[in-house]
Design an enzyme around this catalytic site. Structure first.
Site, PDB file in Angstrom:
ATOM      1  N   HIS A  39      31.245  56.898  19.608  1.00 23.89           N
ATOM      2  CA  HIS A  39      30.993  57.981  20.547  1.00 23.89           C
ATOM      3  C   HIS A  39      29.621  57.839  21.211  1.00 23.89           C
ATOM      4  O   HIS A  39      28.677  57.342  20.597  1.00 23.89           O
ATOM      5  CB  HIS A  39      31.096  59.336  19.833  1.00 23.89           C
ATOM      6  CG  HIS A  39      32.470  59.590  19.296  1.00 23.89           C
ATOM      7  ND1 HIS A  39      32.750  59.597  17.955  1.00 23.89           N
ATOM      8  CD2 HIS A  39      33.643  59.832  19.930  1.00 23.89           C
ATOM      9  CE1 HIS A  39      34.039  59.846  17.780  1.00 23.89           C
ATOM     10  NE2 HIS A  39      34.602  59.978  18.961  1.00 23.89           N
ATOM     11  N   HIS A  92      40.804  57.620  24.955  1.00 19.91           N
ATOM     12  CA  HIS A  92      39.683  57.776  24.026  1.00 19.91           C
ATOM     13  C   HIS A  92      39.907  56.923  22.779  1.00 19.91           C
ATOM     14  O   HIS A  92      39.016  56.173  22.353  1.00 19.91           O
ATOM     15  CB  HIS A  92      39.558  59.259  23.649  1.00 19.91           C
ATOM     16  CG  HIS A  92      38.454  59.576  22.694  1.00 19.91           C
ATOM     17  ND1 HIS A  92      37.317  60.259  23.060  1.00 19.91           N
ATOM     18  CD2 HIS A  92      38.310  59.314  21.364  1.00 19.91           C
ATOM     19  CE1 HIS A  92      36.527  60.408  22.011  1.00 19.91           C
ATOM     20  NE2 HIS A  92      37.106  59.840  20.966  1.00 19.91           N
ATOM     21  N   GLU A  93      41.098  57.013  22.198  1.00 22.64           N
ATOM     22  CA  GLU A  93      41.372  56.254  20.975  1.00 22.64           C
ATOM     23  C   GLU A  93      41.385  54.751  21.234  1.00 22.64           C
ATOM     24  O   GLU A  93      40.916  53.966  20.405  1.00 22.64           O
ATOM     25  CB  GLU A  93      42.693  56.708  20.349  1.00 22.64           C
ATOM     26  CG  GLU A  93      42.698  58.150  19.860  1.00 22.64           C
ATOM     27  CD  GLU A  93      41.549  58.460  18.907  1.00 22.64           C
ATOM     28  OE1 GLU A  93      41.057  57.546  18.202  1.00 22.64           O
ATOM     29  OE2 GLU A  93      41.122  59.627  18.870  1.00 22.64           O
ATOM     30  N   HIS A 126      37.970  53.291  21.105  1.00 22.21           N
ATOM     31  CA  HIS A 126      37.565  52.973  19.732  1.00 22.21           C
ATOM     32  C   HIS A 126      38.192  51.654  19.304  1.00 22.21           C
ATOM     33  O   HIS A 126      37.538  50.816  18.663  1.00 22.21           O
ATOM     34  CB  HIS A 126      38.002  54.076  18.768  1.00 22.21           C
ATOM     35  CG  HIS A 126      37.248  55.359  18.909  1.00 22.21           C
ATOM     36  ND1 HIS A 126      35.895  55.403  19.134  1.00 22.21           N
ATOM     37  CD2 HIS A 126      37.671  56.659  18.843  1.00 22.21           C
ATOM     38  CE1 HIS A 126      35.500  56.677  19.204  1.00 22.21           C
ATOM     39  NE2 HIS A 126      36.554  57.442  19.036  1.00 22.21           N
TER      40      HIS A 126
END
EC number: 3.4.24.-
Length: 280
Positions: A186, A176-177, A180
């Site tokens: 998101h 997830h990170e 980014h």
């Protein structure tokens, strides 16, 4: 060997979930936490919320603050500039996007394995490759700071990705990170999100309403992805344990992912970095 590693990771994840159920409950857990009834319901973002809210992480990495719960933004810098394609990582002549990284020596062997598995999660089916830093000017510095967070896209020079031990050193959270880091916000931040989900504003903690803002992002011609690893879970930032995001027409649709990228997540990476020849 890969099967053994996968079994180990699943065992670790299950153990972590059981430990979290013991350590947290709805009566005194951090904002956004809900007592989950099943392992598959808790998304990567839910785990991030528990960690970041418990630490009350708002001002991090000097003068930077967090937007949307885990995206670091420096003072005076536009948080969505990536979608002007001005902060993408460079693409090599061989067609790959190489992201150099430095890994803190504070991570033990198991931590390192999980972080590298999160990297492999991003690499599978995409043109992205993570490589240990040697001489590269632009690179990510992975450190066990307070909370789970990353800057958005490439900033130039050294940039921190925080993966706190042990809460953030989980495969889904790591992936997830790194999404980014590649330049993605998101999923429910899309400008067209109201066509697909309903934001239950009365159920959101009042001081976390800004985490549900919409932005004019590039959808890359791809459909809304309920199952993106970057999608908030149904109970994100709930103030009383009630749903804060509901899919339109079908409340049984699972929002978000716990461990892996969705198929559309991989398409996003390849399209943003013009690696469409790798699309399945």
């Amino acid at each position: 060997m890969e099967q053994i590693i996968l079994l180990c990771m699943v065992s670790i994840c299950l153990s972590a979930v059981q430990a979290q159920k013991f350590l947290f409950n709805q009566k005194w857990g951090p904002a956004g936490y809900k007592e989950w009834r099943g392992v598959n319901e808790e998304t990567a973002m839910d785990k991030i919320i528990k960690t970041n809210e418990l630490k009350a992480t708002q001002i991090i990495d000097g003068a930077a603050t967090l937007r949307e719960g885990d995206i670091a933004v420096s003072s005076g810098r536009a948080p969505k500039i990536c979608f002007a394609r001005s902060c993408l990582w460079s693409k090599s002549v061989d067609g790959h996007v190489y992201i150099a990284y430095n890994l803190s020596p504070e991570y033990n062997e198991m931590d390192t394995m999980l972080i590298k598995t999160g990297m492999a999660n991003i690499e599978q089916g995409t043109c992205v490759r993570f490589v240990p830093r040697t001489h590269q000017r632009d690179y990510i510095d992975i450190q066990p700071k307070s909370g789970c967070w990353s800057y958005l896209g490439a900033r130039g020079g050294r940039q921190t990705v925080s993966l706190q031990i042990p809460n953030c050193v989980q495969v889904g959270v790591v992936s997830h990170e790194f999404m980014h880091t590649l330049g993605f916000v998101h999923e429910q931040s899309r400008l067209d999100r109201d066509n697909y989900v309903t934001i239950m504003w009365p159920n959101i903690s009042r001081d976390r309403l800004r985490n549900f803002e919409k932005f004019r992002t590039d959808t890359l011609g791809l459909p809304y992805d309920y199952g993106s690893i970057l999608h908030f879970g149904k109970y994100a930032y709930s103030q009383r344990g009630e749903a804060t995001i509901l899919p339109k027409d079908n409340n049984n649709i699972q929002l978000g992912q716990a461990l892996s990228l969705s198929h559309i997540d991989r398409l996003k990476i390849n399209r943003l970095y013009n690696c469409d020849d790798m699309d399945d």
